[in-house]
Design a protein around this motif. Structure first.
Motif, PDB file in Angstrom:
ATOM      1  N   ASN A  82       4.828   3.977   9.887  1.00  0.00           N
ATOM      2  CA  ASN A  82       4.671   4.397   8.486  1.00  0.00           C
ATOM      3  C   ASN A  82       3.848   3.401   7.678  1.00  0.00           C
ATOM      4  O   ASN A  82       3.126   3.792   6.759  1.00  0.00           O
ATOM      5  CB  ASN A  82       6.023   4.647   7.822  1.00  0.00           C
ATOM      6  CG  ASN A  82       6.568   6.014   8.179  1.00  0.00           C
ATOM      7  OD1 ASN A  82       5.819   6.959   8.420  1.00  0.00           O
ATOM      8  ND2 ASN A  82       7.874   6.127   8.224  1.00  0.00           N
ATOM      9  N   ARG A  83       3.911   2.129   8.013  1.00  0.00           N
ATOM     10  CA  ARG A  83       3.081   1.140   7.307  1.00  0.00           C
ATOM     11  C   ARG A  83       1.599   1.386   7.583  1.00  0.00           C
ATOM     12  O   ARG A  83       0.772   1.279   6.684  1.00  0.00           O
ATOM     13  CB  ARG A  83       3.479  -0.275   7.712  1.00  0.00           C
ATOM     14  CG  ARG A  83       4.800  -0.690   7.131  1.00  0.00           C
ATOM     15  CD  ARG A  83       5.060  -2.187   7.338  1.00  0.00           C
ATOM     16  NE  ARG A  83       6.353  -2.498   6.782  1.00  0.00           N
ATOM     17  CZ  ARG A  83       7.494  -2.472   7.477  1.00  0.00           C
ATOM     18  NH1 ARG A  83       7.484  -2.176   8.752  1.00  0.00           N
ATOM     19  NH2 ARG A  83       8.636  -2.752   6.883  1.00  0.00           N
ATOM     20  N   TYR A  84       1.261   1.712   8.826  1.00  0.00           N
ATOM     21  CA  TYR A  84      -0.132   2.008   9.154  1.00  0.00           C
ATOM     22  C   TYR A  84      -0.595   3.290   8.464  1.00  0.00           C
ATOM     23  O   TYR A  84      -1.710   3.368   7.949  1.00  0.00           O
ATOM     24  CB  TYR A  84      -0.315   2.122  10.669  1.00  0.00           C
ATOM     25  CG  TYR A  84      -0.189   0.798  11.380  1.00  0.00           C
ATOM     26  CD1 TYR A  84      -1.283  -0.059  11.503  1.00  0.00           C
ATOM     27  CD2 TYR A  84       1.018   0.385  11.920  1.00  0.00           C
ATOM     28  CE1 TYR A  84      -1.181  -1.276  12.161  1.00  0.00           C
ATOM     29  CE2 TYR A  84       1.137  -0.834  12.572  1.00  0.00           C
ATOM     30  CZ  TYR A  84       0.041  -1.657  12.683  1.00  0.00           C
ATOM     31  OH  TYR A  84       0.152  -2.861  13.332  1.00  0.00           O
ATOM     32  N   LEU A  85       0.268   4.291   8.438  1.00  0.00           N
ATOM     33  CA  LEU A  85      -0.066   5.539   7.748  1.00  0.00           C
ATOM     34  C   LEU A  85      -0.232   5.298   6.249  1.00  0.00           C
ATOM     35  O   LEU A  85      -1.145   5.857   5.623  1.00  0.00           O
ATOM     36  CB  LEU A  85       0.998   6.603   8.017  1.00  0.00           C
ATOM     37  CG  LEU A  85       1.135   7.052   9.475  1.00  0.00           C
ATOM     38  CD1 LEU A  85       2.376   7.921   9.647  1.00  0.00           C
ATOM     39  CD2 LEU A  85      -0.111   7.765   9.957  1.00  0.00           C
ATOM     40  N   ASP A  86       0.623   4.449   5.675  1.00  0.00           N
ATOM     41  CA  ASP A  86       0.497   4.100   4.249  1.00  0.00           C
ATOM     42  C   ASP A  86      -0.845   3.425   3.975  1.00  0.00           C
ATOM     43  O   ASP A  86      -1.494   3.706   2.961  1.00  0.00           O
ATOM     44  CB  ASP A  86       1.630   3.173   3.805  1.00  0.00           C
ATOM     45  CG  ASP A  86       2.976   3.864   3.725  1.00  0.00           C
ATOM     46  OD1 ASP A  86       3.011   5.114   3.628  1.00  0.00           O
ATOM     47  OD2 ASP A  86       4.006   3.159   3.763  1.00  0.00           O
TER      48      ASP A  86
ATOM     49  N   MET B  40       0.813  -1.218   0.000  1.00  0.00           N
ATOM     50  CA  MET B  40       0.000   0.000   0.000  1.00  0.00           C
ATOM     51  C   MET B  40       0.849   1.272   0.000  1.00  0.00           C
ATOM     52  O   MET B  40       0.321   2.370  -0.130  1.00  0.00           O
ATOM     53  CB  MET B  40      -0.938   0.012   1.210  1.00  0.00           C
ATOM     54  CG  MET B  40      -2.005  -1.039   1.166  1.00  0.00           C
ATOM     55  SD  MET B  40      -2.972  -0.998   2.686  1.00  0.00           S
ATOM     56  CE  MET B  40      -4.381  -1.970   2.213  1.00  0.00           C
ATOM     57  N   LYS B  41       2.144   1.114   0.122  1.00  0.00           N
ATOM     58  CA  LYS B  41       3.055   2.263   0.145  1.00  0.00           C
ATOM     59  C   LYS B  41       2.952   3.031  -1.166  1.00  0.00           C
ATOM     60  O   LYS B  41       2.809   2.449  -2.236  1.00  0.00           O
ATOM     61  CB  LYS B  41       4.485   1.772   0.355  1.00  0.00           C
ATOM     62  CG  LYS B  41       5.503   2.881   0.509  1.00  0.00           C
ATOM     63  CD  LYS B  41       6.926   2.349   0.559  1.00  0.00           C
ATOM     64  CE  LYS B  41       7.103   1.384   1.697  1.00  0.00           C
ATOM     65  NZ  LYS B  41       8.479   0.931   1.866  1.00  0.00           N
ATOM     66  N   SER B  42       3.052   4.325  -1.087  1.00  0.00           N
ATOM     67  CA  SER B  42       2.992   5.170  -2.279  1.00  0.00           C
ATOM     68  C   SER B  42       4.172   4.897  -3.210  1.00  0.00           C
ATOM     69  O   SER B  42       5.298   4.687  -2.757  1.00  0.00           O
ATOM     70  CB  SER B  42       3.023   6.643  -1.873  1.00  0.00           C
ATOM     71  OG  SER B  42       3.189   7.469  -3.000  1.00  0.00           O
ATOM     72  N   SER B  43       3.908   4.948  -4.495  1.00  0.00           N
ATOM     73  CA  SER B  43       4.980   4.811  -5.480  1.00  0.00           C
ATOM     74  C   SER B  43       5.812   6.093  -5.569  1.00  0.00           C
ATOM     75  O   SER B  43       6.900   6.092  -6.111  1.00  0.00           O
ATOM     76  CB  SER B  43       4.390   4.513  -6.862  1.00  0.00           C
ATOM     77  OG  SER B  43       3.673   5.643  -7.339  1.00  0.00           O
TER      78      SER B  43
ATOM     79  N   MET C 290      -4.127  12.220   0.201  1.00  0.00           N
ATOM     80  CA  MET C 290      -3.489  12.461   1.491  1.00  0.00           C
ATOM     81  C   MET C 290      -2.233  11.601   1.601  1.00  0.00           C
ATOM     82  O   MET C 290      -2.206  10.474   1.121  1.00  0.00           O
ATOM     83  CB  MET C 290      -4.452  12.094   2.610  1.00  0.00           C
ATOM     84  CG  MET C 290      -3.850  12.161   3.985  1.00  0.00           C
ATOM     85  SD  MET C 290      -5.050  11.628   5.210  1.00  0.00           S
ATOM     86  CE  MET C 290      -4.032  11.773   6.666  1.00  0.00           C
ATOM     87  N   TYR C 291      -1.212  12.167   2.219  1.00  0.00           N
ATOM     88  CA  TYR C 291      -0.007  11.406   2.565  1.00  0.00           C
ATOM     89  C   TYR C 291       0.412  11.804   3.975  1.00  0.00           C
ATOM     90  O   TYR C 291       0.232  12.948   4.383  1.00  0.00           O
ATOM     91  CB  TYR C 291       1.142  11.688   1.587  1.00  0.00           C
ATOM     92  CG  TYR C 291       0.835  11.208   0.193  1.00  0.00           C
ATOM     93  CD1 TYR C 291       0.845   9.849  -0.102  1.00  0.00           C
ATOM     94  CD2 TYR C 291       0.514  12.101  -0.815  1.00  0.00           C
ATOM     95  CE1 TYR C 291       0.546   9.395  -1.375  1.00  0.00           C
ATOM     96  CE2 TYR C 291       0.214  11.660  -2.096  1.00  0.00           C
ATOM     97  CZ  TYR C 291       0.227  10.301  -2.364  1.00  0.00           C
ATOM     98  OH  TYR C 291      -0.073   9.854  -3.619  1.00  0.00           O
TER      99      TYR C 291
END
Length: 186
Positions: free
Chosen positions: A145-149, A10-13, A63-64
């Motif tokens: 950061n994984r949860y935020l992603d 799910m992390k942003s590219s 959102m990021y």
């Protein structure tokens, strides 16, 4: 372990930076600490910076969010480098950490007015905090950061719910192998 592998997909590219109207703010995740309010540098709370891109009607488009170590310009710049185009029209509160970034970005700083000047942004911040508090109780520094992603992935694809599952499966299949040592803090 499997959920962290899913979150990793799910992390942003970072290939599609925000280029419209962008609001940015920082916040903390964590319980109350005696004598610690707001931007406490020596707090155990996790420091987060978040950005939202708004539609012309003021609705959240994307959102990021990511964990930072402190509120310095150097740390705040990470979200700019990863997720914000140089042509974006950016609004922040009057925190001094954003001033040095004005040489490279179109930043306007205004009073927060207790969040009233950033209603959509503060609504998203509240949703992230509530989601983590009610779903997971707490999260580690190692995995925050994984949860935020995950949260941002869901928000950023909320307009294309028919494809969100298929998109995630494709991302997982195409992703490089991820080993337990990278996901679990030892």
């Amino acid at each position: 372990l499997f959920m962290h592998k899913v979150r990793e997909a799910m992390k942003s590219s970072e290939n599609h930076p925000m280029d419209g109207i962008v609001h940015i703010d920082e916040f903390v995740i964590g319980g109350k600490e005696v004598g610690k309010v707001g931007r406490s540098y020596n707090s155990k709370k996790k420091k987060i910076v978040t950005s939202i891109e708004l539609t012309d009607k003021g609705k959240v488009k994307r959102m990021y969010a990511l964990k930072i170590d402190n509120y310095s310009a150097k740390e705040l710049e990470i979200i700019f480098d990863k997720h914000i185009d140089k042509n974006a029209v950016i609004t922040t509160d009057k925190w001094k950490g954003y001033r040095p970034l004005s040489k490279d970005y179109n930043i306007t700083q205004i009073e927060s007015n207790k969040g009233k000047n950033f209603m959509a942004l503060h609504t998203m911040i509240h949703q992230v905090k509530s989601w983590i508090r009610t779903t997971f109780s707490s999260v580690s520094d190692f995995n925050i950061n994984r949860y935020l992603d995950e949260f941002c992935y869901r928000i950023n694809r909320s307009q294309s719910k028919k494809n969100i599952f298929n998109n995630l499966i494709v991302r997982m299949v195409k992703a490089d192998k991820i080993y337990q040592a990278k996901i679990i803090c030892s």
